[in-house]
Write a protein that holds these residues in place. Structure first.
Motif: not given
Length: 862
Positions: A440-448
């Motif tokens: 949510x805080x844009x430290x990590x990003x998921x790519x589906x």
């Protein structure tokens, strides 16, 4: 949480401000206001309550009757009911006098909606990290909303990670279309509320439909649908419902799912009504967890407008700020346009993220704070971002555990950027909440990357500099929060030479600086690093201390007497320092230089910088300094030509058109006078002379001699070939490629150009301004190659890119050189307007320099 039935909250706020004697409240006013209220009413309203009331914090519950009564009494009313009655009578009187009875209900409804909406606007404006008046409306969001309003869809969303500026985008959108002074659709009724407010109502058992019925005070049996259907048919007024802040973490997953279900029912139940439009702002993580599940229904796309920029893998449909948006915000925040023009493309790219732009502006928000160099600012922004989003979190231990597991899976970046989500979390339920916060805080990003037959989600750090930061911190933690020679050597061996390794060492250097660990700083600078890496580290160190009052003393403590005799400054600096941003750094290093070679290298770089900027007066100053250094060093007189003589020839030729015959003979006798010894490296004066000779052959237009000179240089100094990232080697290769090109050997020029381009792409990063001089020269040569191959569209694109870079960096000499190629392209393509515009720019350069001969020799225009 604010009760949406309070129609006069904003009016009460304005009355309190008038009574207190200010036009606009800031958080610092809340304490004295509390004291003023206590003095007038004898009743205490806390500073925290006032901050909630004026929108500096989200109100999680209704304002108490006590609070509203006391504030009304402060404004000299009996109580809150008396205050509302007074303004209701006044409003009703005005409305009935100006509008027919048929519109009274509509006016009453709009007044209710405006009261709530303006409170929401005020809250969001006050919570803006940058003063709201300094922010800008995002054109994409306005266009997105316009397309949505024209569509048959009922609902639309702004989907992006935390810190993307969604809430402010909604504020600007709402004011542009409905709530501003010059709003486009003044007939519409706009309810702008926060998700907390809507959630509280819906969780109490209300539906949105029943809430609207309740707010409208309609006749028995009449619904809001009946009312708006009739009014829309007669007057064209729509109902716009804007809900900001769908946040799974703040509201809780269960509450949010219930809220979404009721919202979904409302949207689908009213899908055929053209007078209803719903707009939401949602975090990417929330969209993926809650909203996206609805896409399995065929009706979803018919009712929901997601926009043209929807990224299904990352769940983002709002692009970052444009470069012009960034610059406008910086100008609004009192940055000088001249300062903004100096920002590199890489730095501007990072400021396109609204949260990083906010942090950067906050670094410079006090009158005494001067502009922080962008190289330093990037590290300060990253540090603050991580401090706010990771270390200050209640779940920081779990977050750090996840981050270091990800580092392990990535092998600190050596295994690429992505890891499998399932492996990262490993069914560890206690990590899930912290993981959701990191997403949510844009430290990590998921790519589906899931397909129909398999579920596959990859995780990466949102930005590469986060990976760099945590990698450096990993080595520090592993070494018990200390920097040692053994640990530094481990980092050198762990990573190959790359911009990534430079960044990791910068974080280590920053840590050593903050710990005032002089020994660690010294150890960093004696590591077996490449010249370009040492140059970047030395620049960072000097820039850091330039912002300290006793900067020179601090640098003297780090580099005591004799230090740079053992570790010469000349081994740190290169053509990378020929950049107007490096002038202060070079001047600071001059104060530390002890050896004549170091002083000569610094002053020669300053001369070349002035030469490329066609600053004749500065060239003369630096030339006199170089003369003093050469005169004071007996070994200089033993050279067949000194740096002073080579630079003097260039200066006199460009200034007066004079060809100093004695010096020219020395230049052209290099083949006889050169004393080569196999394997012997050339000295600092040698390198300066060789660089100067290339500029001499350039301005004389002697390509044959340039080719012969560079060939002999590589032949007799084969060690240069093994230093493939050395800016001196790359510059010599560029001069050799140009000489081949102008003497008819296109294939050789193309081969060298391809090699240089490969090195620049592989080893150099825009973050550090590396090889800008080489990059521009390479583009000029590459454009000429494309022109000779008759690929005119590519030639003009490359040449114009080179011209843009040269102008922004004030490399006038290269602008003139590039013009010669650009002029031929424009002439070939019969682009008369562009040719005239380019000639005007050449004339501006001619008028701005006393090196009048430069235009004649480089462009061929008398």
């Amino acid at each position: 949480m604010i009760d949406l039935s309070y129609d006069f909250i904003v009016t009460l706020q304005n009355e309190v401000l008038r009574r207190f004697g200010v036009n606009q409240l800031i958080p610092g006013h809340c304490k004295p206001l509390s004291e003023a209220i206590l003095e007038v009413t004898g009743k205490l309203i806390s500073e925290t309550t006032l901050k909630r009331f004026f929108g500096f914090a989200i109100a999680q519950h209704s304002f108490s009757r006590f609070t509203l009564n006391v504030l009304a009494q402060y404004c000299q009313y009996k109580d809150w009911d008396d205050f509302q009655a007074h303004y209701y009578r006044r409003t009703a009187s005005t409305d009935t006098s100006e509008h027919p009875a048929s519109q009274e209900k509509w006016i009453e409804i709009r007044a209710k909606a405006n009261a709530v909406s303006h409170y929401t606007l005020l809250t969001l404006k006050n919570r803006s990290g940058i003063p709201f008046l300094s922010t800008v409306p995002r054109q994409y969001c306005l266009s997105h909303t316009e397309r949505f309003l024209e569509s048959d869809c009922v609902a639309s969303v702004f989907i992006a990670p935390s810190g993307w500026g969604k809430s402010l985008a909604l504020v600007h959108t709402a004011e542009h279309f409905w709530l501003g002074k010059d709003a486009l659709y003044k007939k519409d009724i706009c309810w702008f509320i926060h998700a907390h407010a809507a959630g509280n109502l819906l969780l109490k058992g209300f539906s949105l439909a029943s809430w609207l019925d309740n707010q409208l005070h309609l006749n028995q049996g009449e619904t809001f649908r009946d009312y708006f259907e009739q009014y829309f048919g007669e007057k064209g007024g729509r109902l716009i419902l804007i809900i900001d802040g769908f946040d799974e973490i703040a509201l809780g997953a269960d509450k949010l799912k219930l809220l979404y279900t009721k919202l979904e029912d409302f949207v689908y139940a009213n899908g055929l009504h053209r007078w209803l439009k719903v707009i939401l702002s949602i975090r990417s993580s929330t969209w993926g967890e809650v909203f996206q599940q609805a896409q399995q229904y065929p009706a979803f796309r018919r009712y929901w407008y997601l926009g043209q920029e929807m990224d299904e893998e990352c769940n983002i449909n709002i692009p970052q700020l444009t470069e012009q948006d960034v610059k406008t915000v910086l100008y609004n925040c009192k940055f000088e346009p001249a300062t903004v023009r100096t920002f590199s493309d890489g730095f501007l790219q990072k400021l396109k993220h609204p949260y990083y732009l906010q942090l950067f502006c906050q670094l410079n928000d006090s009158p005494e704070q001067t502009f922080i160099d962008e190289n330093l600012s990037l590290f300060e922004i990253t540090s603050r971002f991580i401090q706010n989003r990771v270390f200050n979190s209640s779940s920081n231990s779990f977050k750090i555990q996840i981050i270091y597991k990800l580092l392990d899976l990535l092998d600190m970046g050596r295994n690429g950027q992505y890891a499998d989500k399932s492996v990262l979390l490993n069914k560890n339920a206690e990590l899930f909440p912290a993981y959701k916060e990191l997403i949510a805080d844009n430290i990590l990003v998921e790519e589906n990357l899931s397909q129909e037959i398999m579920f596959h989600v990859k995780v990466r750090f949102a930005h590469n500099f986060l990976l760099e930061y945590f990698t450096a911190m990993h080595f520090i933690l592993e070494n018990n929060m200390q920097i040692s020679e053994e640990m530094l050597q481990k980092v050198v061996n762990y990573f190959p030479q790359s911009p990534f390794r430079i960044a990791v060492f910068k974080w280590l250097l920053r840590y050593a600086i903050t710990q005032q660990n002089v020994v660690a700083i010294q150890q960093i600078f004696v590591l077996p690093l490449m010249v370009v890496e040492k140059a970047n580290l030395l620049e960072y160190l000097v820039l850091h201390y330039q912002h300290e009052d006793n900067k020179h003393t601090m640098l003297k403590n780090i580099f005591p007497p004799e230090y740079f005799r053992k570790h010469p400054i000349s081994s740190f600096i290169s053509d990378d320092f020929v950049h107007f941003k490096k002038r202060k750094v070079l001047n600071s290093l001059m104060g530390l230089a002890e050896a004549s070679d170091d002083k000569l290298k610094i002053k020669s770089n300053l001369f070349v910088m002035a030469l490329i900027q066609l600053d004749a007066e500065q060239c003369e100053i630096e030339l006199n300094n170089i003369k003093k250094i050469c005169s004071a060093e007996p070994t200089m007189s033993e050279q067949w030509i000194t740096p002073y003589e080579a630079f003097l020839f260039i200066y006199e030729y460009l200034k007066f058109g004079i060809r100093n015959k004695e010096i020219e003979d020395k230049v052209y006798s290099y083949a006889r006078k050169w004393s080569f010894a196999a394997g012997k490296p050339f000295t600092v004066p040698d390198e300066i002379v060789y660089r100067a000779m290339c500029y001499i052959f350039l301005i004389l237009g002697d390509d044959a001699q340039m080719l012969h000179f560079t060939q002999r240089l590589f032949q007799h100094y084969p060690s240069i070939l093994f230093s493939k990232t050395d800016p001196f080697r790359l510059m010599m290769l560029c001069w050799k490629a140009q000489a081949h090109l102008n003497t008819g050997n296109l294939d050789a020029a193309k081969r060298i150009s391809s090699h240089v381009e490969k090195i620049l792409k592989q080893y150099y990063s825009a973050d550090f301004f590396n090889a800008k001089l080489v990059d521009i020269l390479h583009k000029i040569i590459y454009a000429e190659i494309c022109f000779q191959e008759k690929d005119y569209s590519k030639a003009i694109r490359i040449s114009e890119m080179a011209m843009d870079s040269a102008q922004r960096l004030d490399f006038k000499l290269f602008s003139l050189k590039n013009f010669a190629t650009l002029h031929k392209i424009y002439q070939q393509l019969e682009m008369e307007k562009q040719k005239r515009d380019a000639l005007q720019k050449v004339e501006i350069i001619r008028e701005g320099t006393t090196f009048k001969q430069a235009v004649v020799y480089l462009v061929g225009i008398a």
